[in-house]
Design an enzyme around this catalytic site. Structure first.
Site, PDB file in Angstrom:
ATOM      1  N   GLY A   1      69.049   2.229 101.258  1.00 47.08           N
ATOM      2  CA  GLY A   1      68.791   3.236 100.860  1.00 47.08           C
ATOM      3  C   GLY A   1      69.755   4.248 100.830  1.00 47.08           C
ATOM      4  O   GLY A   1      70.770   3.914 100.288  1.00 47.08           O
ATOM      5  N   GLU A   2      69.687   5.529 101.192  1.00 45.92           N
ATOM      6  CA  GLU A   2      70.752   6.503 100.942  1.00 45.92           C
ATOM      7  C   GLU A   2      71.161   6.881 102.470  1.00 45.92           C
ATOM      8  O   GLU A   2      70.271   7.607 103.300  1.00 45.92           O
ATOM      9  CB  GLU A   2      70.369   7.857 100.485  1.00 45.92           C
ATOM     10  CG  GLU A   2      71.362   8.501  99.508  1.00 45.92           C
ATOM     11  CD  GLU A   2      72.397   8.988 100.355  1.00 45.92           C
ATOM     12  OE1 GLU A   2      73.664   8.919  99.817  1.00 45.92           O
ATOM     13  OE2 GLU A   2      72.210   9.755 101.219  1.00 45.92           O
ATOM     14  N   SER A   3      72.537   6.501 102.884  1.00 50.93           N
ATOM     15  CA  SER A   3      72.948   6.503 104.177  1.00 50.93           C
ATOM     16  C   SER A   3      72.956   7.966 104.607  1.00 50.93           C
ATOM     17  O   SER A   3      72.440   8.248 105.716  1.00 50.93           O
ATOM     18  CB  SER A   3      74.187   5.866 104.534  1.00 50.93           C
ATOM     19  OG  SER A   3      75.257   6.418 103.518  1.00 50.93           O
TER      20      SER A   3
ATOM     21  N   CYS B   1      73.355  -2.764 103.348  1.00 51.11           N
ATOM     22  CA  CYS B   1      73.918  -1.619 102.697  1.00 51.11           C
ATOM     23  C   CYS B   1      73.861  -0.252 103.290  1.00 51.11           C
ATOM     24  O   CYS B   1      74.788  -0.394 103.999  1.00 51.11           O
ATOM     25  CB  CYS B   1      72.854  -1.492 101.195  1.00 51.11           C
ATOM     26  SG  CYS B   1      73.740  -0.757  99.863  1.00 51.11           S
TER      27      CYS B   1
ATOM     28  N   ILE C   1      74.015  -2.744  95.358  1.00 45.99           N
ATOM     29  CA  ILE C   1      73.278  -1.495  94.667  1.00 45.99           C
ATOM     30  C   ILE C   1      73.958  -0.285  95.309  1.00 45.99           C
ATOM     31  O   ILE C   1      73.763  -0.081  96.221  1.00 45.99           O
ATOM     32  CB  ILE C   1      71.765  -1.211  94.642  1.00 45.99           C
ATOM     33  CG1 ILE C   1      71.325  -2.550  94.077  1.00 45.99           C
ATOM     34  CG2 ILE C   1      71.421   0.186  94.031  1.00 45.99           C
ATOM     35  CD1 ILE C   1      69.543  -2.323  94.360  1.00 45.99           C
ATOM     36  N   ARG C   2      74.982   0.437  94.490  1.00 44.16           N
ATOM     37  CA  ARG C   2      75.935   1.379  95.172  1.00 44.16           C
ATOM     38  C   ARG C   2      76.297   0.878  96.482  1.00 44.16           C
ATOM     39  O   ARG C   2      76.339   1.864  97.677  1.00 44.16           O
ATOM     40  CB  ARG C   2      74.986   2.891  95.283  1.00 44.16           C
ATOM     41  CG  ARG C   2      74.727   3.340  93.844  1.00 44.16           C
ATOM     42  CD  ARG C   2      73.884   4.689  94.021  1.00 44.16           C
ATOM     43  NE  ARG C   2      74.752   5.773  94.773  1.00 44.16           N
ATOM     44  CZ  ARG C   2      74.436   6.671  95.326  1.00 44.16           C
ATOM     45  NH1 ARG C   2      73.076   7.076  95.263  1.00 44.16           N
ATOM     46  NH2 ARG C   2      75.277   7.582  95.821  1.00 44.16           N
TER      47      ARG C   2
ATOM     48  N   HIS D   1      71.562  -6.680  99.478  1.00 42.90           N
ATOM     49  CA  HIS D   1      70.240  -6.629  99.412  1.00 42.90           C
ATOM     50  C   HIS D   1      69.398  -8.068  99.383  1.00 42.90           C
ATOM     51  O   HIS D   1      68.880  -8.202  98.327  1.00 42.90           O
ATOM     52  CB  HIS D   1      69.495  -5.635  98.566  1.00 42.90           C
ATOM     53  CG  HIS D   1      69.748  -4.363  98.653  1.00 42.90           C
ATOM     54  ND1 HIS D   1      69.117  -3.394  99.411  1.00 42.90           N
ATOM     55  CD2 HIS D   1      70.899  -3.691  98.265  1.00 42.90           C
ATOM     56  CE1 HIS D   1      69.823  -2.100  99.187  1.00 42.90           C
ATOM     57  NE2 HIS D   1      70.886  -2.313  98.711  1.00 42.90           N
TER      58      HIS D   1
ATOM     59  N   GLU E   1      66.663  -8.941 100.777  1.00 43.45           N
ATOM     60  CA  GLU E   1      65.140  -8.655 100.549  1.00 43.45           C
ATOM     61  C   GLU E   1      64.607  -8.533  99.273  1.00 43.45           C
ATOM     62  O   GLU E   1      63.511  -8.564  98.833  1.00 43.45           O
ATOM     63  CB  GLU E   1      64.944  -7.383 101.371  1.00 43.45           C
ATOM     64  CG  GLU E   1      65.225  -6.099 100.687  1.00 43.45           C
ATOM     65  CD  GLU E   1      66.559  -5.647 100.777  1.00 43.45           C
ATOM     66  OE1 GLU E   1      66.974  -4.463 100.535  1.00 43.45           O
ATOM     67  OE2 GLU E   1      67.220  -6.480 101.325  1.00 43.45           O
TER      68      GLU E   1
END
Length: 203
Positions: free
Chosen positions: A50-52, A82, A140-141, A182, A184
């Site tokens: 997600g966004e840490s 991530c 992803i990022r 990721h 998943e």
């Protein structure tokens, strides 16, 4: 330990549902976690991508950060992907000035190390402890691990033909597991299977 371990997925932000689906598909009892009291009902925990910075702020807002830190120190098995890897890091580079982590893995992680969303990519990575050949890894990022302490095992690095060859993208310290990518999102449940075995105490 139950035959089907109860594994929580932190459900504040990020790809919670994907992790729940994979874990349930391999026989674990998987539940979302949004409140401190729910940490007492689980035997392992996934910190999703997600966004840490957002995840850490929400963990503070919902009163989860300190309970998470205590459970990690007490030996709760945790798998971070991530952004979840960043949350498990003792030290981060290029994070927000007020960014908090749960910590637990003696590593320095560089946030957004591979660049922006448009520079996301997919590749094959061999993972120690995972049989059947390399895993298909979606970045992803993504962060990477700059350095690890002596108690941390490096499980995976980017292969030599990659532009970031040799960068560490999978680590384990005791019952804590983290990947930059990721799993998943790929349909390959082997790393989740490794984590379930860690929760069971068989890996």
């Amino acid at each position: 330990m139950s035959a089907q371990p109860v594994i929580g997925v932190l459900a504040l932000q990020g790809d919670t549902e994907e992790h729940l689906r994979v874990l349930r598909g391999i026989g674990a009892t998987a539940v979302p976690v949004t409140a401190p009291g729910e940490l007492d009902q689980i035997e392992g925990l996934v910190l999703p991508g997600g966004e840490s910075t957002t995840m850490s702020k929400l963990a503070v807002r919902y009163g989860l950060l300190d309970p998470l830190r205590k459970r990690v120190r007490a030996g709760l098995p945790v798998y971070g992907t991530c952004a979840g890897m960043i949350l498990l890091a003792d030290r981060i580079l290029d994070g927000a000035a007020d960014q908090c982590t749960v910590g637990g893995i003696d590593m320095t992680v560089r946030r957004n190390a591979f660049g922006r969303q448009t520079e996301s990519f997919e590749g094959s990575v061999g993972i120690d402890g995972v049989d059947g050949g390399p895993v298909d890894a979606v970045f992803i990022r993504a962060p990477w691990v700059e350095s690890v302490g002596p108690g941390v095992g490096v499980l995976g690095r980017l292969p030599a033909d990659d532009g970031a060859a040799g960068r560490i993208v999978a680590v384990r310290q005791g019952s804590l597991l983290a990947t930059s990518f990721h799993p998943e999102l790929t349909g390959d449940a082997r790393i989740h299977g490794l984590f379930v075995d860690i929760v069971k105490g068989t890996a």
